[in-house]
Structures are given as structure tokens and as C-alpha cells.
Design a protein around this motif. Structure first.
Motif, mmCIF file in Angstrom:
data_model
loop_
_atom_site.group_PDB
_atom_site.id
_atom_site.type_symbol
_atom_site.label_atom_id
_atom_site.label_comp_id
_atom_site.label_asym_id
_atom_site.label_seq_id
_atom_site.Cartn_x
_atom_site.Cartn_y
_atom_site.Cartn_z
ATOM 1 N N PHE A 105 0.634 -1.290 -0.020
ATOM 2 C CA PHE A 105 0.048 -0.019 0.015
ATOM 3 C C PHE A 105 1.093 1.281 -0.065
ATOM 4 N N VAL A 106 2.197 1.305 0.765
ATOM 5 C CA VAL A 106 2.980 2.505 0.813
ATOM 6 C C VAL A 106 4.123 2.103 0.272
ATOM 7 N N SER A 107 4.932 3.338 -0.356
ATOM 8 C CA SER A 107 6.434 3.107 -0.623
ATOM 9 C C SER A 107 6.345 2.258 -1.923
ATOM 10 N N ALA A 108 5.442 1.843 -2.760
ATOM 11 C CA ALA A 108 5.692 0.965 -3.758
ATOM 12 C C ALA A 108 4.826 1.552 -5.169
ATOM 13 N N ARG A 109 5.405 0.941 -6.212
ATOM 14 C CA ARG A 109 4.661 1.185 -7.650
ATOM 15 C C ARG A 109 5.334 0.305 -8.476
ATOM 16 N N SER A 110 4.568 0.142 -9.461
ATOM 17 C CA SER A 110 4.800 -0.726 -10.695
ATOM 18 C C SER A 110 5.579 0.147 -11.680
ATOM 19 N N PHE A 111 6.208 -0.647 -12.588
ATOM 20 C CA PHE A 111 6.715 0.018 -13.757
ATOM 21 C C PHE A 111 6.771 -0.889 -14.884
ATOM 22 N N SER A 112 6.686 -0.400 -16.228
ATOM 23 C CA SER A 112 6.458 -1.212 -17.443
ATOM 24 C C SER A 112 7.918 -1.432 -18.035
ATOM 25 N N VAL A 113 8.001 -2.509 -19.086
ATOM 26 C CA VAL A 113 8.993 -2.539 -19.782
ATOM 27 C C VAL A 113 9.037 -1.482 -20.492
ATOM 28 N N GLU A 114 7.888 -0.956 -21.251
ATOM 29 C CA GLU A 114 8.108 0.146 -22.100
ATOM 30 C C GLU A 114 8.906 1.387 -21.238
ATOM 31 N N GLU A 115 8.525 1.634 -20.247
ATOM 32 C CA GLU A 115 9.237 2.639 -19.641
ATOM 33 C C GLU A 115 10.768 2.676 -19.506
ATOM 34 N N THR A 116 11.263 1.658 -19.348
ATOM 35 C CA THR A 116 12.667 1.572 -19.172
ATOM 36 C C THR A 116 13.558 1.966 -20.624
ATOM 37 N N ARG A 117 12.732 2.094 -21.799
ATOM 38 C CA ARG A 117 13.309 2.524 -22.875
ATOM 39 C C ARG A 117 12.647 4.101 -23.047
ATOM 40 N N ARG A 118 11.448 4.420 -22.665
ATOM 41 C CA ARG A 118 10.827 5.789 -23.131
ATOM 42 C C ARG A 118 11.295 6.781 -21.906
ATOM 43 N N TYR A 119 11.773 6.407 -20.839
ATOM 44 C CA TYR A 119 12.290 7.405 -19.675
ATOM 45 C C TYR A 119 13.821 7.558 -20.292
ATOM 46 N N ALA A 120 14.080 9.035 -20.511
ATOM 47 C CA ALA A 120 15.485 9.155 -20.822
ATOM 48 C C ALA A 120 16.496 8.754 -19.816
ATOM 49 N N GLY A 121 17.304 8.021 -20.187
ATOM 50 C CA GLY A 121 18.686 7.616 -19.388
ATOM 51 C C GLY A 121 18.142 6.198 -18.819
ATOM 52 N N GLY A 122 17.037 5.757 -19.117
ATOM 53 C CA GLY A 122 16.837 4.322 -18.789
ATOM 54 C C GLY A 122 17.795 3.208 -19.359
ATOM 55 N N LEU A 123 18.103 3.559 -20.670
ATOM 56 C CA LEU A 123 19.079 2.473 -21.185
ATOM 57 C C LEU A 123 18.305 1.090 -21.264
ATOM 58 N N ASP A 124 17.330 0.895 -21.406
ATOM 59 C CA ASP A 124 16.625 -0.430 -21.448
ATOM 60 C C ASP A 124 16.880 -1.158 -20.036
ATOM 61 N N ASP A 125 17.169 -0.515 -18.861
ATOM 62 C CA ASP A 125 17.742 -1.021 -17.575
ATOM 63 C C ASP A 125 16.724 -0.740 -16.489
ATOM 64 N N PRO A 126 16.103 -1.694 -15.787
ATOM 65 C CA PRO A 126 15.264 -1.274 -14.800
ATOM 66 C C PRO A 126 15.584 -0.425 -13.652
ATOM 67 N N ALA A 127 17.152 -0.663 -13.399
ATOM 68 C CA ALA A 127 17.632 0.014 -12.067
ATOM 69 C C ALA A 127 17.881 1.493 -12.639
ATOM 70 N N ARG A 128 18.455 1.949 -13.767
ATOM 71 C CA ARG A 128 18.491 3.337 -14.320
ATOM 72 C C ARG A 128 17.317 4.022 -14.313
ATOM 73 N N MET A 129 16.317 3.243 -14.845
ATOM 74 C CA MET A 129 14.843 3.970 -15.105
ATOM 75 C C MET A 129 14.392 4.287 -13.574
ATOM 76 N N ALA A 130 14.420 3.288 -12.721
ATOM 77 C CA ALA A 130 13.942 3.533 -11.329
ATOM 78 C C ALA A 130 14.356 4.621 -10.749
ATOM 79 N N SER A 131 15.717 5.047 -10.888
ATOM 80 C CA SER A 131 16.601 6.290 -10.206
ATOM 81 C C SER A 131 15.538 7.352 -10.355
ATOM 82 N N ALA A 132 14.460 7.507 -11.276
ATOM 83 C CA ALA A 132 13.737 8.731 -11.278
ATOM 84 C C ALA A 132 12.645 8.662 -10.433
ATOM 85 N N PHE A 133 12.296 7.557 -9.802
ATOM 86 C CA PHE A 133 11.433 7.771 -8.864
ATOM 87 C C PHE A 133 11.633 8.235 -7.506
ATOM 88 N N ALA A 134 10.750 8.962 -6.712
ATOM 89 C CA ALA A 134 10.952 9.503 -5.566
ATOM 90 C C ALA A 134 11.469 8.461 -4.391
#
Length: 785
Positions: free
Chosen positions: A138-167
Motif C-alpha cells: 500500500f505504501v512506498s511501492a509502485r509498478s513500472f512497465s518494460v516500455e518505460e525502461t526505454r521511454r524514460y530518458a536515461g533508462g538505457l533499457d535498464d530497470p535500475a537506471r529507470m527507477a532512479s527517476a522515482f521518489a
């Protein structure tokens, strides 16, 4: 790692592309959308569920069959809005589903049963794109899609790099490493899971610079399904993590049609395939292989040093009519790096880079078998067995003053893990659901760690051991829904680690109150614990062959999180979370400022530890997000935090990972061209990070030892300047009949921001600041067919 990224920039790729002026043979390109609709709690199918493509005129729709499956043939390509409803369940909307010509869309949709309060109830379809896949989070959690790992700038198709955009999540390893610090913790506090099983650090060149980080994750975007990231107060079925959890899932392959993907890029060349084993059957396969582009080009490059990597992954899905569903899955990676010393001693400047020969071999593999069974209509049982191996061999030979190689650092480690576990989900009714799990892990180890003290032979053994240990954990959590607007979760987790004889009983609690259709409040409380890396337990500072840390207890923490969520029109939302974490029983060195809360990486670690340390992390996180709608999205996050620790000397100080703040601003626009057959994506990201803390240098000792020596009496009292990064991603997709062509240019660190660190310069006989960092452009082409 210093060689890995620069050498990638020497790579080139042959871009295979059709003409941009291909004639279109059909006025409208069509694709199939298929999937399954399930009860979110019991995972039982919902036959008769209604599925419509709401943005078409007239709308297109169908109903799920007796197994909850549905097929929507001939859906026009483009972004589509899919609405799913079923009597007695809360309807959902899947906005902006990308339908392309190259591959069918396969969806797994879950609906939540309503808690009826009266004779008549009106329920609006909810759009909760970031809602966690795990029902109890319920708290401090969110989902992310594979599409976001490419669409988010700097993600490099890498979940860890993409997730660094989250609070709450910040980069911890510099611009070239994907290590993550969550709410001021060391990256080693992050746990990675795959298909519900804890796995080793799933990165290429894992942990070389930062424990918990690496160059690029092994997870290929070709296999990933929507997954979860958790940053605190996680549910009771998660253990052995202090900071956060990445709960990754592989998607099943398309059981109706064989489909393939080829990708060429500056990082790697990869191929993926999926489909049914036989026409008309339910079983499917999905597999991917990737090899580094640099490895293909090395024979053409004028260098004796080399850096290569490769990885593979697979998922076999085997549904049966009466025995449930079996899932066989696996993933593995292999990394190689060689470096040769400079034989001209007059050219020596830095120790490692100039006078050390090194050979590095890193191998990781994990495979598992899962069984999913419905026991009636309200009970869902998952059983899992998995094995993993993590092998590291890093051998350094340092040239002495006579240019003779002398043994230096040797890391020879093989860790294995065998896991067996079960998880039971039982839905008593719409108000009450129980989730319980138990697992056992057999941890095998074979470790030899040697180093030359003060860089002088002979090398001595710092840690050694072989054998096995057991880690047992169990958790149970109930979710109660007194009303449609109020949800409570109460759970408990237990851990026992027989190597040290330590254990913990950890209560968990969460509450979510949907005060109105727009305003929601949440509260999370939990106690958590974590073991250390196995080599830490076998440190032998006395050199008597008896490890000093085999009685070390678990590091522990209490998390408190309070959150507020405001839904705004036009697919926007604001989320605020504030948290406090009290860390205790932290391993520290007696009468010293040293604490494992500051552990970044130390291959020569050799100290006795005691559970006398503590820490405190507190902060506020802000998120303003507009989910992708009408081709536009943005995400703004701001985290302000304070991370402190108490070492073995009893003094409170700011920790190594106390950067003070982390800011992110992302935005992107997707432009449909040529009646939706072509899409141009423009994405940008601005990152601001507070300066990383460091300890002052002891110049006299550094000159005497000819290496960097820090003043440990004043640890982490200084800061580097703040870091500001700009990332850019441009994508271009062309859909033709039965194929999709995707070009991507992803530029990490477009402005060339640099990391700073210390090294001892032989020529100057002084410690100097070394700056390292440059723009990293990654160009790729993908063909889906």
C-alpha cells in the motif's frame, strides 16, 4: 568498470533499416489483442468479463471465455484505451496500450471484488497505472512497465537506471554505474527477486565499484513483464532487505503465434523468440540472447585489454487442465575483462591503471521451476524451487620496481543458493484475503580472499571458508477491507540464519484510506532485517584461520511511512510521502567510526564486527506525475532526506549516502505520423543530486604508503559539489504489415558531468582528484516481426 564504458564508445553497428518512404499496402494496419482476466485476490478466471476498446468509434468489444481468456482481432494499431468490467468487481481502464504491427499484445488483467455497502452502488473505472502488482503493498511501492525502461530518458533499457527517476531512489555509483541508494541506504540494502525468488545481484560486472550495482542489468526488455519496486515498509512476504525490493517478473510467451525480435546497438546485439510449442496448444516459450557489441569488435581494436559480456534468459509456460500451470525460467550472464600493466615505469601515474595486470571473470546463473495451482475458486497455491550460482574470480598481479609481477589482490568466490518455497493466497470473501509463504535457502560458499598489505608481498589471506548455511524465512499477512474505501493489512515475518544463529520476528502493518474519489491517505509500519554478504562473515583479521564474524547478528530497522495521494484531472496525480527509519544492531568495528551502513565496496575488507551500531534515515518525497495521455507525459520527483549513523565509537555522523536531496524532472512527447503508422518519441530528463560525502585525506600517511589514506577520525565530513545530469532519448517507430522497426538514440549524461574520486599519483607523489565522466550515446535498431 573504468574500462567498460569508455571502450563501448569505440563500438559501431551496422544499422539495418527499410526505406523511410516504404509504400503502405493497406489503408489501416491491424493487430490482435489477447489476454486473460482474473480475480486479483484468488487468481481464478472471470468468465464473462467484458473487454472493450473504448477509444474506437464504434467501440470494439468481446467477453472472456470460461478460462477468463479473450481475443480482440483486427484492432487498429496505435495507442488504445481498454476498459474491463465484470459484475461485482471494480472496473479498470488500461490507458495508452501500445498496439503495433510487429507483435500481438498479450495482457494479464486482474479485477478487485467490490465490498458492497448498499442496494445501489456506482463505481467508476479506475486508472491506476502505477498500482503495485503485489496486492499487499500500500505504501512506498509502485509498478513500472518494460516500455518505460526505454521511454524514460536515461533508462538505457535498464530497470535500475529507470527507477532512479522515482521518489526516494538516487544513483549511488556515479554516472557510469547503476547502483541505487534508497532513502539514504547503501545499495547493498536492495534485494532483487525474480519470479518470487531472491536472486544474486543481476548486473553485468556486478559489485566491482559499488556493492549492489553494476554496468547494466541482466534483465532484457524482451522478457520483462510489469514489475514492482518498493522503497520501504514492504509486506510480510518480503524479508532479508533493509532498503528496498525489486520484484521482477518474466512475461509468458505468446501461446497463439510465433514472434521474433532482433536488435543491434552500441551496447549489444540480441535476438528473442517466442510462441507456442505447437499450433492450438496452450504451452509457450520465450527466450533471449545478447552479446556485447564490443566483444564482436575487439579483434579489430589495437588494445591488449578487453571487456566483453553476454547474457541469456528464457521462460517456458506450461498450463495444464487439471494439474495447474508449470513455469520453467532462467537467466544467466558472463563477463570478462583483462587489463595489462604499462611496462615503462617512468610512465606510471596511478597504481591500478598503470602497474597492475588483472584478469576478471564473473558468472551468474539462476534457474527455477514454479507451479501455480487453483485449489477451488478462492485459494491459489504457488510452489517454487530454484538454484543459482554466482562466481567471481579477480586476480591482480602488481609490477614491482623491477617490473616483476607480484601477487596482489585475489578474489576467488563461488556462492550457490538452492531455494524451495510455497506461497498460499486464500480469499475468505471480498473483505478478507490471506497471503502466507515459507521458504528455505541453502547457501553454499567457497571463498578465498588474499591481498598484499600496503601493496607489498607476500599476499596474506584475509578471508576463507567453504561449506553451507541455511536461511529460513516465513511470512503471513491478512488484508481487510471493511469498506470499499478502507483497507488494512496486518502481518508478521520471521527469519533465521543458522550460520550465525541469529533471527528476527518482524511485525508489519499498513493502512490505506480512500477518503474521497480524489484524496487517499496511507500509513505503513514495519520491522525489517538483512544478512551481510557471505565474505563479510569470514573475515580473519587475526590471521589465525578462525573467522571473526560468524556470530554476527542481523542488521535491523524499523520503518514508518505516512503518505498522501491526490488524483487530478487529465491523468495527473500528486503523491507525498514522509518517512522515518530507525536502524539498529548495525555491524560496526568496536572503538571506530566504521559502520556497514557506509559500505560501498571494499574487496580488501578484513575487520571484526559487532552489532553495536545504529542509524537514522528521515525524509520527505514529492511526486507530480502525468501518465501518458494524448502522447504526452511528465514526472517530477523531489526527495529531501537526512541519513545518519553511529559507529563503534558511539558518535553520530552523516553517512556516506547522505546526499541531502535528489531531484528529477522527466517529460516526453509521442507524435503520431502518417495516420499512426509512424511514431516519433522525444524524451528528456534533468537530474540534480546533492554532493556525495567523503572523508578528508591524510596527506602524510598517503605519501608514506603511496596510496590514498583517509582520515578516519573525521569520516564523511566533506562533500563533493552537487551533480547535475541531462539525459535524452529519441525513438522512431515505423509499422508496416506484420513488422515494426524501432530506432532509438539514448544519450546518458548528455552534458558530460563528471564524478570525482581520489587516487595517488606517483609522478607528483601526492593524492589528486581524478575526474571521470562523459556523454554516453547508445544507438540501436530493433526489428519486431
Amino acid at each position: 568498470m573504468r574500462l567498460f564504458v569508455p571502450l563501448m564508445l569505440l563500438a559501431s553497428t551496422w544499422m539495418i533499416s527499410p526505406s523511410l518512404t516504404l509504400a503502405q499496402q493497406n489503408p489501416t494496419l491491424l493487430q490482435t489483442v489477447r489476454g486473460v482476466v482474473l480475480d486479483r485476490d484468488s487468481r481464478s478466471p472471470l468468465p464473462g468479463a467484458n473487454i472493450i476498446v473504448a477509444d474506437l468509434d464504434p467501440v470494439m468489444g468481446t467477453t472472456a471465455d470460461i478460462d477468463g481468456r479473450f481475443v480482440l482481432p483486427r484492432v487498429p494499431i496505435g495507442r488504445r484505451q481498454i476498459r474491463v468490467s465484470f459484475l461485482g468487481f471494480e472496473p479498470v481502464v488500461l490507458p495508452e496500450v501500445l498496439v503495433t504491427a510487429g507483435k500481438e499484445v498479450v495482457l494479464s488483467i486482474t479485477l478487485q471484488e467490490q465490498v458492497m455497502q448498499g442496494q445501489e452502488i456506482v463505481v467508476e473505472a479506475g486508472v491506476e497505472k502505477d498500482r503495485p502488482q503485489h496486492d499487499m503493498a500500500f505504501v512506498s511501492a509502485r509498478s513500472f512497465s518494460v516500455e518505460e525502461t526505454r521511454r524514460y530518458a536515461g533508462g538505457l533499457d535498464d530497470p535500475a537506471r529507470m527507477a532512479s527517476a522515482f521518489a526516494g531512489i538516487a544513483s549511488a555509483g556515479g554516472v557510469q554505474d547503476n547502483a541505487l541508494s534508497i532513502r539514504g541506504h547503501s545499495p547493498k540494502g536492495v534485494q532483487w527477486r525474480l519470479q518470487g525468488v531472491e536472486i544474486p545481484n543481476p548486473n553485468h560486472f556486478a559489485g566491482l565499484s559499488v556493492a549492489g550495482g553494476g554496468g547494466l542489468t541482466l534483465f532484457s526488455s524482451q522478457l520483462l513483464a510489469t514489475s514492482d519496486v518498493m522503497t520501504g515498509a514492504f509486506p510480510a512476504t518480503y524479508g532479508n532487505a533493509l532498503a528496498g525490493v525489486f520484484d521482477m517478473q518474466f512475461r509468458p510467451g505468446n501461446a497463439a503465434k510465433r514472434e521474433h525480435t532482433l536488435q543491434l546497438g552500441l551496447i549489444g546485439v540480441e535476438a528473442a523468440s517466442e510462441g507456442p510449442f505447437r499450433a492450438g496448444g496452450d504451452a509457450s516459450y520465450l527466450a533471449n540472447y545478447r552479446y556485447s557489441t564490443l566483444g564482436l569488435l575487439l579483434p579489430l581494436l589495437p588494445t591488449e585489454s578487453a571487456t566483453t559480456f553476454q547474457d541469456a534468459a528464457f521462460h517456458v509456460n506450461l498450463p495444464t487442465r487439471r494439474a495447474g500451470r508449470f513455469s520453467l525460467w532462467g537467466m544467466g550472464g558472463s563477463d570478462r575483462q583483462t587489463q595489462r600493466a604499462t611496462t615503462d615505469s617512468t610512465a606510471w601515474e596511478y597504481d591500478f591503471w598503470d602497474r597492475v595486470d588483472s584478469d576478471l571473470k564473473l558468472d551468474i546463473g539462476v534457474a527455477g521451476l514454479s507451479h501455480h495451482a487453483l485449489l477451488g475458486t478462492r485459494t491459489y497455491l504457488q510452489s517454487r524451487v530454484a538454484v543459482s550460482i554466482n562466481r567471481t574470480r579477480w586476480d591482480w598481479r602488481r609490477l614491482d620496481d623491477n617490473l616483476q609481477p607480484q601477487p596482489d589482490l585475489l578474489i576467488d568466490s563461488r556462492d550457490t543458493r538452492a531455494t524451495a518455497g510455497v506461497q498460499l493466497n486464500h480469499k475468505f470473501n471480498a473483505r478478507h484475503t490471506l497471503e502466507a509463504s515459507v521458504s528455505a535457502h541453502r547457501l553454499g560458499y567457497d571463498l578465498t580472499l588474499r591481498d598484499a598489505p600496503d601493496q607489498l608481498p607476500p599476499a596474506v589471506t584475509l578471508a576463507a571458508g567453504d561449506g553451507h548455511a541455511y536461511l529460513l524465512d516465513a511470512g503471513a499477512q491478512s488484508r481487510f477491507r471493511p469498506t470499499d474505501r478502507l483497507t488494512l493489512a496486518l502481518g508478521i515475518h520471521a527469519t533465521h540464519f543458522d550460520l550465525t544463529g541469529s533471527g528476527a520476528i518482524e511485525p508489519r502493518f499498513a493502512l490505506q484510506w480512500q477518503a474521497t474519489s480524489r484524496h487517499a491517505f496511507s500509513l505503513g509500519l514495519g520491522q525489517h532485517s538483512q544478512t551481510e554478504e557471505l565474505r563479510i562473515y569470514f573475515a580473519d583479521p587475526d590471521g589465525d584461520g578462525r573467522p571473526d564474524n560468524t556470530s554476527l547478528g542481523l542488521a535491523r530497522a524499523r520503518h514508518v511511512v505516512l503518505g498522501y495521494d491526490l488524483a487530478l484531472p487529465n491523468a495527473r496525480r500528486i503523491k507525498i510521502e514522509t518517512y522515518y527509519q530507525h536502524l539498529f544492531d548495525i555491524p560496526v568495528t568496536a572503538d571506530s567510526s566504521y559502520s556497514m551502513l557506509n559500505f560501498e565496496q571494499d574487496w580488501g575488507f578484513n575487520a571484526a564486527l559487532t552489532n553495536a551500531g545504529a542509524g537514522a534515515n528521515a525524509g520527505v518525497e514529492f511526486t507530480l506525475e502525468r501518465f501518458l495521455r494524448d502522447g504526452f507525459y511528465y514526472l517530477v520527483t523531489a526527495s529531501v532526506f537526512d541519513a545518519r549513523y553511529r559507529g563503534g565509537d558511539g558518535v553520530w555522523r552523516g553517512s556516506r549516502f547522505d546526499r541531502g536531496y535528489a531531484l528529477n524532472a522527466l517529460a516526453g512527447k509521442e507524435i503520431a505520423l502518417n495516420e499512426g503508422r509512424r511514431h516519433l518519441g522525444l524524451n528528456g530528463r534533468l537530474i540534480g543530486l546533492g554532493g556525495k560525502r567523503y572523508s578528508p585525506i591524510d596527506p602524510t600517511a598517503s605519501i608514506l604508503e603511496e596510496q590514498v589514506v583517509f582520515d578516519e577520525n573525521h569520516p564523511f565530513t566533506r562533500r563533493w559539489p552537487a551533480t547535475f545530469l541531462v539525459d535524452v532519448t529519441v525513438t522512431y517507430r515505423i509499422d508496416t504489415s506484420g513488422k515494426s522497426h524501432i530506432w532509438a538514440l539514448q544519450v546518458k549524461n548528455a552534458l558530460g558531468a563528471q564524478d570525482r574520486y581520489f587516487d595517488f599519483n606517483y609522478r607528483r607523489r601526492a593524492v589528486e582528484i581524478v575526474r571521470d565522466g562523459f556523454p554516453l550515446p547508445v544507438l540501436s535498431y530493433k526489428l519486431e516481426f
